[in-house]
Design a protein around this motif. Structure first.
Motif: not given
Length: 422
Positions: A32-40, A73-87
């Motif tokens: 998922v994209e949020r504010g220009g960042r990728w979230i799992l 760790i990133f809160v998304i849609d009321g649950d914990l997701g992961l903001r991708v910082d490195e691949l």
């Protein structure tokens, strides 16, 4: 440190991953994209407790290619997701050792050009040596003429973090050299096994995509045969002067309110003066201070607050002032160079001291509404820091004077009535 990986193109919007370490369970995530960042986004796959590190490390196969994913760790849609910082695409090893890294940077090619004031040119085929810094070992660096790339080679395999440290010091130098933000565009690493890994993220700043200036507008270029000496001095200053060079680069990357910029650049001037071992005499000689000290010693019956005030006054009698340090700092640069830069040192000093003290002590003053003066002081501070640092780095006089000339020409048109620029 903020990391950016939003320029990666995911082959699928669904990722099947496995966890390395604690805090995550194997699962499937929606990209998922949020504010220009990728979230799992993977409900119930990630956990977090107060005091626990927020970093999670995953492995996945993206379009058949092993990939390491590191995120926060990133809160998304009321649950914990992961903001991708490195691949790390090409390897799923978290503890891999690397032997070479090639990065591309904005404006690097133009910084490698040569002008006559740079003097004798160095051979482009001759590697530069980046000294050991902040735990990263010495590395060889190759700059390719006409390209925005730099390749670092380590004598022995090291973690990616060691290359990242060296590239951060180089990125700061490149920003200072071009007088522009220089974001990193790509990073490709080679493991000790020979495996090629493309790295997304591991960059402090996202690309800025600013129009490049022509090489004549740069503060320095990397083509002169003196650049190795300048590199050694920059690397040493990066370690010994912290956070002076970071402040300097930050003023170009993320300019803030002009009042904050004046204070930050003034702090850098103060710190550079201290780093260069400026030992200006105090305002009063020891003989002039003696009767004051003797009078202070006669005071009795003081409470703790009064004793602290007396101790501070004693210290102030032997302390150099910001004015004296700033005045001595500019004397490191030839008077002729200041004239070329169109800077009136006397007027700059007067206005800088007034603005710095007013802002630092939150004094009510008309200067808070005088945006033009504040901007002029800030830009003059930049010129002072630039010319002092170029002198310290050992840049040839003709190249320093060229930098002074273009800085003066750039700013005098904006501040003709300010007095600082003449």
């Amino acid at each position: 440190m903020a990391l950016f990986s939003e320029n990666f193109q995911w082959p699928s919007t669904s990722v099947l991953f496995e966890s390395i370490g604690d805090g995550a369970r194997d699962g499937t995530a929606e990209v998922v994209e949020r504010g220009g960042r990728w979230i799992l986004n993977s409900p119930s796959s990630f956990s977090y407790a107060t005091g626990q590190p927020g970093i999670r490390v995953l492995t996945a196969s993206l379009d058949g290619t092993p990939t390491l994913i590191r995120g926060t760790i990133f809160v998304i849609d009321g649950d914990l997701g992961l903001r991708v910082d490195e691949l790390r695409v090409g390897s799923a090893l978290d503890d891999a050792q690397y032997i070479t890294v090639t990065g591309t940077f904005e404006h690097l090619a133009s910084a490698c050009s040569h002008r006559h004031e740079d003097g004798a040119a160095r051979s482009p085929s001759q590697p530069l040596l980046f000294p050991a810094v902040d735990g990263a070992p010495q590395m060889e660096a190759t700059l390719r003429s006409g390209e925005n790339s730099i390749t670092l080679v380590a004598l022995e395999p090291v973690p990616l973090e060691a290359f990242e440290t060296q590239l951060a010091v180089f990125q700061a130098l490149l920003t200072f050299a071009t007088d522009l933000p220089c974001g990193r565009l790509t990073l490709v690493a080679t493991e000790a096994s020979g495996q090629t890994v493309t790295v997304f993220g591991r960059d402090k700043y996202a690309p800025f995509e600013r129009p490049r200036r022509t090489p004549v507008e740069h503060s320095l270029r990397f083509s002169g045969d003196w650049i190795q000496h300048a590199i050694e001095r920059w690397w040493a200053a990066y370690c010994e002067w912290k956070p002076v060079l970071q402040i300097l680069v930050g003023l170009r990357y993320q300019p803030g309110y002009v009042e904050a910029d004046v204070i930050l650049s003034s702090a850098a001037i103060d710190s550079v003066s201290e780093a260069l071992k400026q030992h200006e005499a105090p305002q009063l000689t020891s003989d002039e201070s003696l009767p004051i000290l003797e009078a202070l010693e006669l005071l009795s019956g003081l409470n703790q607050a009064q004793k602290a005030a007396v101790a501070q006054l004693k210290g102030d009698l032997g302390r150099t002032t910001f004015r004296s340090r700033a005045e001595q700092l500019v004397r490191r640069v030839d008077d002729d160079t200041w004239q070329v830069a169109r800077v009136s040192i006397e007027e700059w000093t007067r206005q800088l001291i007034k603005a710095r003290n007013t802002i630092a002590h939150a004094v009510s003053s008309s200067i808070w509404e005088d945006d033009l003066s504040l901007r002029g002081i800030r830009d003059a501070n930049w010129i002072v820091l630039t010319l002092v640092l170029l002198t310290h780095l050992g840049v040839p006089d003709p190249a320093i004077n060229r930098a002074a000339e273009r800085l003066g020409a750039r700013y005098i048109a904006r501040y003709r009535d300010l007095g600082i620029f003449s």
